[in-house]
Design a protein around this motif. Structure first.
Motif, PDB file in Angstrom:
ATOM      1  N   PHE A  83      -7.382   7.167   0.088  1.00  0.00           N
ATOM      2  CA  PHE A  83      -6.366   7.032   1.176  1.00  0.00           C
ATOM      3  C   PHE A  83      -4.908   6.943   1.133  1.00  0.00           C
ATOM      4  O   PHE A  83      -4.658   6.314   0.025  1.00  0.00           O
ATOM      5  CB  PHE A  83      -6.812   5.608   1.964  1.00  0.00           C
ATOM      6  N   GLY A  84      -4.142   7.402   1.902  1.00  0.00           N
ATOM      7  CA  GLY A  84      -2.785   7.094   1.682  1.00  0.00           C
ATOM      8  C   GLY A  84      -2.193   6.075   2.617  1.00  0.00           C
ATOM      9  O   GLY A  84      -3.215   5.184   3.261  1.00  0.00           O
ATOM     10  N   PRO A  85      -1.029   5.680   2.804  1.00  0.00           N
ATOM     11  CA  PRO A  85      -0.603   4.687   3.866  1.00  0.00           C
ATOM     12  C   PRO A  85      -0.898   5.238   5.165  1.00  0.00           C
ATOM     13  O   PRO A  85      -1.040   6.195   5.421  1.00  0.00           O
ATOM     14  CB  PRO A  85       0.878   4.695   3.677  1.00  0.00           C
ATOM     15  N   HIS A 113     -12.667  -0.076  -0.717  1.00  0.00           N
ATOM     16  CA  HIS A 113     -12.074  -1.262  -1.329  1.00  0.00           C
ATOM     17  C   HIS A 113     -10.633  -0.962  -1.585  1.00  0.00           C
ATOM     18  O   HIS A 113     -10.389   0.045  -1.810  1.00  0.00           O
ATOM     19  CB  HIS A 113     -12.729  -1.369  -2.576  1.00  0.00           C
ATOM     20  N   PHE A 114     -10.027  -2.241  -1.732  1.00  0.00           N
ATOM     21  CA  PHE A 114      -8.612  -2.288  -1.817  1.00  0.00           C
ATOM     22  C   PHE A 114      -8.594  -2.549  -3.674  1.00  0.00           C
ATOM     23  O   PHE A 114      -9.593  -3.314  -3.813  1.00  0.00           O
ATOM     24  CB  PHE A 114      -7.831  -3.471  -1.532  1.00  0.00           C
ATOM     25  N   VAL A 115      -8.275  -1.574  -4.423  1.00  0.00           N
ATOM     26  CA  VAL A 115      -8.228  -1.831  -5.795  1.00  0.00           C
ATOM     27  C   VAL A 115      -6.740  -1.635  -6.667  1.00  0.00           C
ATOM     28  O   VAL A 115      -6.086  -0.704  -5.949  1.00  0.00           O
ATOM     29  CB  VAL A 115      -9.239  -0.696  -6.412  1.00  0.00           C
ATOM     30  N   PRO A 116      -6.415  -2.015  -7.640  1.00  0.00           N
ATOM     31  CA  PRO A 116      -5.510  -1.771  -8.537  1.00  0.00           C
ATOM     32  C   PRO A 116      -5.329  -0.317  -8.854  1.00  0.00           C
ATOM     33  O   PRO A 116      -6.369   0.452  -9.206  1.00  0.00           O
ATOM     34  CB  PRO A 116      -5.487  -2.390  -9.641  1.00  0.00           C
ATOM     35  N   PRO A 117      -4.247   0.387  -8.439  1.00  0.00           N
ATOM     36  CA  PRO A 117      -4.265   2.035  -8.579  1.00  0.00           C
ATOM     37  C   PRO A 117      -4.936   2.273  -9.984  1.00  0.00           C
ATOM     38  O   PRO A 117      -5.289   3.475 -10.174  1.00  0.00           O
ATOM     39  CB  PRO A 117      -2.656   2.217  -8.475  1.00  0.00           C
ATOM     40  N   GLU A 118      -4.183   1.818 -11.259  1.00  0.00           N
ATOM     41  CA  GLU A 118      -4.636   2.252 -12.449  1.00  0.00           C
ATOM     42  C   GLU A 118      -5.932   2.068 -12.617  1.00  0.00           C
ATOM     43  O   GLU A 118      -6.505   2.484 -13.894  1.00  0.00           O
ATOM     44  CB  GLU A 118      -3.690   1.125 -13.482  1.00  0.00           C
ATOM     45  N   ASP A 119      -6.736   1.465 -11.854  1.00  0.00           N
ATOM     46  CA  ASP A 119      -8.284   1.310 -12.037  1.00  0.00           C
ATOM     47  C   ASP A 119      -9.077   1.957 -11.344  1.00  0.00           C
ATOM     48  O   ASP A 119     -10.247   2.200 -11.481  1.00  0.00           O
ATOM     49  CB  ASP A 119      -8.470  -0.152 -11.751  1.00  0.00           C
ATOM     50  N   VAL A 120      -8.602   2.884 -10.528  1.00  0.00           N
ATOM     51  CA  VAL A 120      -9.271   3.714  -9.582  1.00  0.00           C
ATOM     52  C   VAL A 120     -10.383   4.669 -10.495  1.00  0.00           C
ATOM     53  O   VAL A 120     -11.462   4.824 -10.408  1.00  0.00           O
ATOM     54  CB  VAL A 120      -8.572   4.548  -8.619  1.00  0.00           C
ATOM     55  N   LYS A 121      -9.526   5.379 -11.420  1.00  0.00           N
ATOM     56  CA  LYS A 121     -10.359   6.370 -12.187  1.00  0.00           C
ATOM     57  C   LYS A 121     -11.396   5.671 -12.827  1.00  0.00           C
ATOM     58  O   LYS A 121     -12.507   6.483 -13.082  1.00  0.00           O
ATOM     59  CB  LYS A 121      -9.387   7.130 -13.022  1.00  0.00           C
ATOM     60  N   TRP A 122     -11.305   4.571 -13.606  1.00  0.00           N
ATOM     61  CA  TRP A 122     -12.464   4.313 -14.516  1.00  0.00           C
ATOM     62  C   TRP A 122     -13.456   3.816 -13.523  1.00  0.00           C
ATOM     63  O   TRP A 122     -14.721   3.709 -13.975  1.00  0.00           O
ATOM     64  CB  TRP A 122     -12.131   3.173 -15.683  1.00  0.00           C
ATOM     65  N   LEU A 123     -13.031   3.294 -12.500  1.00  0.00           N
ATOM     66  CA  LEU A 123     -14.125   2.616 -11.548  1.00  0.00           C
ATOM     67  C   LEU A 123     -14.973   3.767 -10.898  1.00  0.00           C
ATOM     68  O   LEU A 123     -16.239   3.665 -10.647  1.00  0.00           O
ATOM     69  CB  LEU A 123     -13.509   1.852 -10.429  1.00  0.00           C
ATOM     70  N   VAL A 156       0.852  -1.224  -0.034  1.00  0.00           N
ATOM     71  CA  VAL A 156      -0.174  -0.011   0.030  1.00  0.00           C
ATOM     72  C   VAL A 156       0.942   1.122  -0.120  1.00  0.00           C
ATOM     73  O   VAL A 156       0.549   2.151  -0.756  1.00  0.00           O
ATOM     74  CB  VAL A 156      -1.114   0.031   1.170  1.00  0.00           C
ATOM     75  N   ALA A 157       1.665   1.296   0.913  1.00  0.00           N
ATOM     76  CA  ALA A 157       2.710   2.295   0.961  1.00  0.00           C
ATOM     77  C   ALA A 157       3.452   2.759  -0.395  1.00  0.00           C
ATOM     78  O   ALA A 157       3.757   3.822  -0.642  1.00  0.00           O
ATOM     79  CB  ALA A 157       3.709   2.185   1.896  1.00  0.00           C
ATOM     80  N   GLU A 158       3.927   1.635  -0.960  1.00  0.00           N
ATOM     81  CA  GLU A 158       4.634   1.638  -2.545  1.00  0.00           C
ATOM     82  C   GLU A 158       3.844   2.135  -3.450  1.00  0.00           C
ATOM     83  O   GLU A 158       4.024   1.865  -4.696  1.00  0.00           O
ATOM     84  CB  GLU A 158       5.510   0.356  -2.252  1.00  0.00           C
ATOM     85  N   ARG A 159       2.351   2.305  -3.068  1.00  0.00           N
ATOM     86  CA  ARG A 159       1.410   2.553  -4.171  1.00  0.00           C
ATOM     87  C   ARG A 159       1.180   1.445  -5.353  1.00  0.00           C
ATOM     88  O   ARG A 159       0.735   1.709  -6.387  1.00  0.00           O
ATOM     89  CB  ARG A 159       1.905   3.838  -4.982  1.00  0.00           C
ATOM     90  N   LYS A 160       1.193   0.050  -4.834  1.00  0.00           N
ATOM     91  CA  LYS A 160       1.147  -0.926  -5.557  1.00  0.00           C
ATOM     92  C   LYS A 160      -0.426  -1.418  -5.366  1.00  0.00           C
ATOM     93  O   LYS A 160      -0.935  -2.107  -6.235  1.00  0.00           O
ATOM     94  CB  LYS A 160       1.894  -2.178  -5.394  1.00  0.00           C
ATOM     95  N   ILE A 161      -1.059  -0.976  -4.378  1.00  0.00           N
ATOM     96  CA  ILE A 161      -2.190  -1.195  -4.193  1.00  0.00           C
ATOM     97  C   ILE A 161      -2.970   0.042  -3.541  1.00  0.00           C
ATOM     98  O   ILE A 161      -2.484   0.923  -2.789  1.00  0.00           O
ATOM     99  CB  ILE A 161      -2.548  -2.149  -2.873  1.00  0.00           C
ATOM    100  N   ALA A 162      -4.053   0.468  -4.380  1.00  0.00           N
ATOM    101  CA  ALA A 162      -4.775   1.690  -3.965  1.00  0.00           C
ATOM    102  C   ALA A 162      -5.925   1.396  -2.959  1.00  0.00           C
ATOM    103  O   ALA A 162      -6.544   0.356  -2.894  1.00  0.00           O
ATOM    104  CB  ALA A 162      -5.319   2.457  -5.002  1.00  0.00           C
ATOM    105  N   LEU A 163      -6.286   2.227  -1.976  1.00  0.00           N
ATOM    106  CA  LEU A 163      -7.510   2.272  -1.052  1.00  0.00           C
ATOM    107  C   LEU A 163      -8.437   3.443  -1.179  1.00  0.00           C
ATOM    108  O   LEU A 163      -8.139   4.439  -0.899  1.00  0.00           O
ATOM    109  CB  LEU A 163      -6.876   2.042   0.320  1.00  0.00           C
TER     110      LEU A 163
END
Length: 360
Positions: free
Chosen positions: A167-169, A78-88, A62-69
């Motif tokens: 959310f951040g870390p 939700h936990f989601v892949p960072p590249e998918d936040v915008k279209w979701l 999460v801290a390394e931005r491999k997972i977004a919250l």
DNA sequence: TGTCTTATACCATGGTTAGG
DNA sequence: CCTAACCATGGTATAAGACA
């Protein structure tokens, strides 16, 4: 009706019965999104699906931005892949914001106030920092925006669905917020139709066998939208009929994988239960109320044996270790008893703590 | 000093039903 | 099929005080 075939295939497709070794971010990418209403339970939802991950490794991802919250499907976190936040967000936010209008009126949060709050938040975060939740609320108060009652929560919720923050870390045990545009380095661009089909493919691949009603519920889509998404990806899925109802699964999941006597400790709100509107394949109708006491939407952590939900559990973390309390609905068989102890050891290893006591 | 207990505040939607 | 309205609590952090 309880169905061990469905249960066994879901255990495998959800990576709870895991043969491969995956990193935390791979688990999130494969599941598409994991409900994370309760942070400490959600990190275990990831840990459960990685054979050897620790809490520290999940938090690092999460801290390394491999997972977004952030808040996405169904209006919840939700936990989601960072590249998918915008279209979701583009897919989910319009309906959720519309449904929240009345609640915002009740809280006297009009567009002027929310816009003012967004300006304050943006200004505070634009230099790339993160701000802890209590500090953010204090900042809003100092600028004349009341945050008492549920106002603070709804301002943050609304700002997240507006695409401003995520959310951040964690900072110690506190949530933090960052600017979404700064936190997510790369975003995929999908049309509305592409979003529906992408989400459908992810859902049925990692949750199948499941029905289109399950998908609509999970994604917070209307049935019409869910059907459109499923129709677009049917050729990549296989179908089975159980009790006259059509279920969809990943094409590679063929063959029978009946649930064995394996025992898993599921976190509260786990995708294995919350991922479906119809939970009857893994949960007897008589015991279903026991995992949501008061029927209030708060799902307890559960014990799954052979893919069936057979009890609840809770943990208490102390300085020197973790206490576990198991509440099976009925007396456990001997092999389940033994495997429950193995599951307890695995959970403690995830926390990096020894098991202190086991209570009933 | 460190640990434990207790009180308190706050955080977090899901389910059901009625009606359009 | 879809939306709106309404109902219902457990988990966790934290501070203060008790206790070994």
């Amino acid at each position: 009706m309880v169905n061990t075939d469905i249960a066994g295939r879901r255990l495998a497709n959800q990576f709870i019965r895991s043969s491969a070794s995956m990193k935390p971010e791979e688990v999130v990418r494969r599941l598409g999104a994991l409900q994370a209403q309760d942070y400490l339970q959600a990190v275990w939802a990831i840990g459960l699906r990685t054979p050897s991950a620790t809490l520290a490794q999940v938090e690092r991802a999460v801290a390394e931005r491999k997972i977004a919250l952030t808040w996405t499907l169904r209006g919840t976190i939700h936990f989601v892949p960072p590249e998918d936040v915008k279209w979701l967000l583009q897919l989910c936010a319009p309906r959720l914001l519309r449904q929240a209008v009345r609640r915002m009126e009740q809280l006297e949060l009009d567009e002027k106030t929310l816009g003012h709050a967004r300006k304050i938040i943006y200004k505070a975060l634009k230099n790339g920092g993160s701000i802890r939740r209590p500090d953010m609320l204090e900042l809003l108060e100092s600028e004349g925006i009341r945050t008492g009652g549920q106002r603070g929560y709804h301002i943050l919720w609304h700002s997240a669905y507006s695409g401003l923050i995520c959310f951040g870390p964690r900072s110690g045990k506190q949530q933090t917020f960052v600017l979404l545009d700064q936190w997510v380095e790369h975003s995929r661009e999908l049309s509305f139709e592409e979003s529906l089909s992408e989400l459908a493919l992810r859902y049925f691949t990692a949750h199948g066998p499941a029905t289109v009603q399950d998908f609509a519920w999970w994604a917070g889509l209307t049935l019409t939208e869910a059907r459109a998404g499923l129709d677009a990806v049917k050729s990549k899925l296989e179908t089975d009929v159980f009790s006259g109802t059509e279920y969809w699964s990943p094409a590679s999941s063929g063959g029978h994988m009946p649930a064995t006597s394996e025992v898993h400790l599921l976190p509260g709100f786990d995708e294995y239960i919350l991922g479906y509107s119809d939970r009857s394949a893994v949960l007897e109708p008589e015991t279903a109320p026991l995992i949501v006491p008061g029927n209030n939407g708060v799902f307890l952590p559960t014990i799954a044996a052979g893919g069936q939900i057979i009890g609840t559990w809770k943990r208490t973390v102390k300085t020197k270790g973790v206490d576990l309390k198991f509440s099976p609905f009925t007396k456990l068989a001997q092999d389940h008893e033994e495997r429950l102890m193995l599951a307890a050891e695995r959970y403690a290893a995830f926390l990096g703590l020894p098991v202190l006591t086991i209570m009933r």
